[in-house]
Design an enzyme around this catalytic site. Sequence first.
Site, short mmCIF file in Angstrom:
data_model
loop_
_atom_site.label_atom_id
_atom_site.label_comp_id
_atom_site.label_asym_id
_atom_site.label_seq_id
_atom_site.Cartn_x
_atom_site.Cartn_y
_atom_site.Cartn_z
N HIS A 190 0.84 -1.19 0.00
CA HIS A 190 0.00 0.00 0.00
C HIS A 190 0.88 1.24 0.00
CE1 HIS A 190 0.62 1.08 4.26
NE2 HIS A 190 0.64 -0.20 4.49
N GLU A 224 -5.83 -6.69 11.33
CA GLU A 224 -5.86 -5.23 11.47
C GLU A 224 -5.37 -4.61 10.15
OE1 GLU A 224 -3.92 -7.13 13.59
OE2 GLU A 224 -5.58 -7.43 14.99
N LEU A 225 -6.15 -3.72 9.59
CA LEU A 225 -5.85 -3.13 8.29
C LEU A 225 -4.50 -2.44 8.31
CD1 LEU A 225 -6.77 -2.43 5.40
CD2 LEU A 225 -7.84 -0.38 6.36
N ASP A 226 -3.60 -2.86 7.41
CA ASP A 226 -2.29 -2.24 7.20
C ASP A 226 -1.45 -2.19 8.49
OD1 ASP A 226 -3.05 -1.87 4.59
OD2 ASP A 226 -3.63 0.22 4.86
N GLU A 227 -1.65 -3.15 9.38
CA GLU A 227 -0.92 -3.16 10.64
C GLU A 227 0.03 -4.35 10.76
OE1 GLU A 227 -0.85 -0.98 13.18
OE2 GLU A 227 -2.18 0.41 12.12
#
Length: 285
Positions: A190, A224-227
């Site tokens: 991302h 967890e999104l983008d974690e």
Amino acid sequence: MKAIVLLIQCADQKGLLAGITGFFAERGYNILHCQQYTDTEHGRYFMRLKVEDEGQMPHQALQQDFNSLADSLQLTWSVHYTDLPYRVALLVTRASHCPYDLLLRELEGELKCEIPVIIGNHPDLENMARQFNKPFYHLPISTETKLQQEAQIKSLLSEYQIDLVVMARYMQILSEQFVKEFAGKVINIHHGFLPAFQGAKPYHQAYERGVKLIGATAHYATAELDEGPIIEQDVERVRHDNSPQDLVMIGKDIERLVLARAVKAHIEHRIIVSGRRTIVFAEGA
């Protein structure tokens, strides 16, 4: 040359290097590379060991013997054989720059893997798949069909015996169940700005805020999104006179490079996940 790669982590203690390398020396293995790192903050030890595989022992017997040593030293470890082809699936949507780059690197031999299948939630990249003679599966997704669509994806991953899933700008959030089932086997890419712009047209948001750096982050996917644990990052300095279109182009280039580096590190067995961190050993070993 056939080789065996071991990834090892444990509590730091005396005698680890001698004990582990001595194990292989006693059995007639030639050590090709040995990389190690000690996290003094947390008292953890990490090693990547690559030995030549000349058939000294059957693989199963070697693993059983090493497991005895691992138990005595309380090692967490995994073993990988370089003669086994590494199989990678691409999850795609409409953006072609990342999947196209990976396919080209596979074709040119820069990525030592096989990409036997491409799965898209839109049909836009079917022609790209056809260019590289790859099967393409269009699996549309909606809120109501998300779990059903993921079940279809998992069925294809099993059918094609996939080792690694790459979200090549897939732009969908995988379910918690999916990422837990494939923990450490799904890589996402991302844009990574400071600040992090979410939602539509992130590069246009960056332009409006007058950012001076744009970048990208490749990481393992988690619930967890983008974690997830970060594998690779890079940035490029930009100027006030770069247009939004310039930022999009620069961002795409960074995303291609960062994702390719992350995939290469994974398929070369150079990554150890430790909690929320990754230990990424140097390329070329």
